[in-house]
Write a protein that holds these residues in place. Structure first.
Motif, mmCIF file in Angstrom:
data_model
loop_
_atom_site.group_PDB
_atom_site.id
_atom_site.type_symbol
_atom_site.label_atom_id
_atom_site.label_comp_id
_atom_site.label_asym_id
_atom_site.label_seq_id
_atom_site.Cartn_x
_atom_site.Cartn_y
_atom_site.Cartn_z
ATOM 1 N N LEU A 41 -70.176 19.851 70.621
ATOM 2 C CA LEU A 41 -70.232 19.268 72.113
ATOM 3 C C LEU A 41 -71.671 19.644 72.735
ATOM 4 C CD1 LEU A 41 -66.451 19.668 73.349
ATOM 5 C CD2 LEU A 41 -67.649 17.560 72.319
ATOM 6 N N LEU A 42 -71.957 20.852 72.523
ATOM 7 C CA LEU A 42 -73.155 21.335 73.138
ATOM 8 C C LEU A 42 -74.345 20.710 72.481
ATOM 9 C CD1 LEU A 42 -72.592 25.318 73.307
ATOM 10 C CD2 LEU A 42 -72.902 23.573 75.302
ATOM 11 N N SER A 43 -74.247 20.484 71.065
ATOM 12 C CA SER A 43 -75.581 20.001 70.542
ATOM 13 C C SER A 43 -75.512 18.257 70.797
ATOM 14 C CB SER A 43 -75.490 20.079 69.203
ATOM 15 O OG SER A 43 -74.450 19.131 68.629
ATOM 16 N N ARG A 44 -74.627 17.840 71.186
ATOM 17 C CA ARG A 44 -74.576 16.527 71.613
ATOM 18 C C ARG A 44 -74.782 16.435 73.220
ATOM 19 N NH1 ARG A 44 -70.847 12.720 67.898
ATOM 20 N NH2 ARG A 44 -71.252 14.192 65.859
ATOM 21 N N LYS A 45 -74.612 17.459 73.839
ATOM 22 C CA LYS A 45 -74.633 17.513 75.282
ATOM 23 C C LYS A 45 -73.808 16.717 76.021
ATOM 24 C CE LYS A 45 -79.876 17.942 75.561
ATOM 25 N NZ LYS A 45 -79.997 18.716 74.091
ATOM 26 N N ILE A 46 -72.424 16.960 75.441
ATOM 27 C CA ILE A 46 -71.337 16.478 76.257
ATOM 28 C C ILE A 46 -70.568 17.794 76.818
ATOM 29 C CG2 ILE A 46 -69.009 15.276 75.722
ATOM 30 C CD1 ILE A 46 -70.178 14.364 73.103
ATOM 31 N N THR A 47 -70.225 17.351 77.836
ATOM 32 C CA THR A 47 -69.262 18.483 78.594
ATOM 33 C C THR A 47 -67.853 18.360 78.456
ATOM 34 O OG1 THR A 47 -68.485 16.936 80.766
ATOM 35 C CG2 THR A 47 -70.978 18.118 80.864
ATOM 36 N N GLN A 48 -67.325 19.636 78.457
ATOM 37 C CA GLN A 48 -65.936 19.809 78.109
ATOM 38 C C GLN A 48 -65.092 18.690 78.819
ATOM 39 O OE1 GLN A 48 -64.333 23.741 78.189
ATOM 40 N NE2 GLN A 48 -66.386 24.670 77.380
ATOM 41 N N LYS A 49 -65.315 18.616 79.988
ATOM 42 C CA LYS A 49 -64.469 17.613 80.981
ATOM 43 C C LYS A 49 -64.845 16.458 80.708
ATOM 44 C CE LYS A 49 -63.911 20.503 84.956
ATOM 45 N NZ LYS A 49 -63.105 20.752 86.097
ATOM 46 N N LYS A 50 -65.856 15.992 80.210
ATOM 47 C CA LYS A 50 -66.171 14.567 79.921
ATOM 48 C C LYS A 50 -65.321 14.211 78.434
ATOM 49 C CE LYS A 50 -69.651 11.258 79.338
ATOM 50 N NZ LYS A 50 -71.513 10.687 79.308
ATOM 51 N N PHE A 51 -65.431 15.410 77.753
ATOM 52 C CA PHE A 51 -65.047 15.010 76.279
ATOM 53 C C PHE A 51 -63.275 14.873 76.627
ATOM 54 C CE2 PHE A 51 -63.795 15.772 72.182
ATOM 55 C CZ PHE A 51 -64.435 14.936 71.515
ATOM 56 N N ALA A 52 -62.991 15.571 77.156
ATOM 57 C CA ALA A 52 -61.350 15.721 77.530
ATOM 58 C C ALA A 52 -60.876 14.450 78.009
ATOM 59 C CB ALA A 52 -61.001 17.019 78.279
ATOM 60 N N GLU A 53 -61.621 13.892 79.063
ATOM 61 C CA GLU A 53 -61.414 12.502 79.372
ATOM 62 C C GLU A 53 -61.457 11.625 78.568
ATOM 63 O OE1 GLU A 53 -63.860 11.992 82.965
ATOM 64 O OE2 GLU A 53 -63.031 13.635 84.160
ATOM 65 N N SER A 54 -62.692 11.423 77.766
ATOM 66 C CA SER A 54 -62.796 10.566 77.077
ATOM 67 C C SER A 54 -61.852 10.275 75.819
ATOM 68 C CB SER A 54 -64.293 10.364 76.308
ATOM 69 O OG SER A 54 -64.457 11.539 75.798
#
Length: 105
Positions: free
Chosen positions: A21-34
Motif C-alpha cells: 500500500l505504501l509503495s502504491r501510495k494508497i492510504t489505509q482508510k482509502k483502501f479499506a473503503e475500496s
C-alpha cells in the motif's frame, strides 16, 4: 521435530500488504473503503494482529492483482512458523513423537 535454527523473525503477510500500500501510495482508510471492510479490520491485519482470511485474500487479488493463493501461502507459512516457535506446541509435538515413535517403521 527438527532441531534446525530459526534465526529470522517470521513476516506476517500484513507487513507485506502494508509495504504494498505504501509503495502504491494508497492510504489505509482509502483502501479499506475500496474493498468494503472496516478500517479497524484492515489496520489489525497490517499490524499483524489479524490473519489474512481466504475472503480477504480474494479481495486483495481483485484490488491489487496479487493472486489470492500468494496471500494464503504467506499466512500459512507464518502460522506454521509461529506454531513451531510456541513452547506449548513444541512440548506437545515432542510428546507425540515419543508416543508414536513405533508408528514410523
Amino acid at each position: 521435530m527438527s532441531k534446525e535454527l530459526r534465526p529470522y523473525k517470521p513476516t506476517h503477510p500484513g507487513e507485506v500488504l502494508k509495504d504494498e500500500l505504501l509503495s502504491r501510495k494508497i492510504t489505509q482508510k482509502k483502501f479499506a473503503e475500496s474493498i468494503s471492510i472496516p478500517y479497524t479490520e484492515l489496520n489489525e491485519v497490517l499490524n499483524s494482529k489479524r490473519p489474512i482470511s481466504a475472503n480477504l485474500a480474494l479481495m486483495l487479488e481483485a484490488a491489487l492483482g496479487i493472486k489470492a493463493y500468494i496471500w494464503i501461502n504467506m499466512q500459512s507459512r507464518y502460522d506454521l512458523e509461529m506454531a513451531r516457535r510456541d513452547k506449548s506446541c513444541k512440548l506437545k509435538i515432542e510428546e507425540i513423537q515419543k508416543v508414536c515413535a513405533g508408528f514410523l517403521l
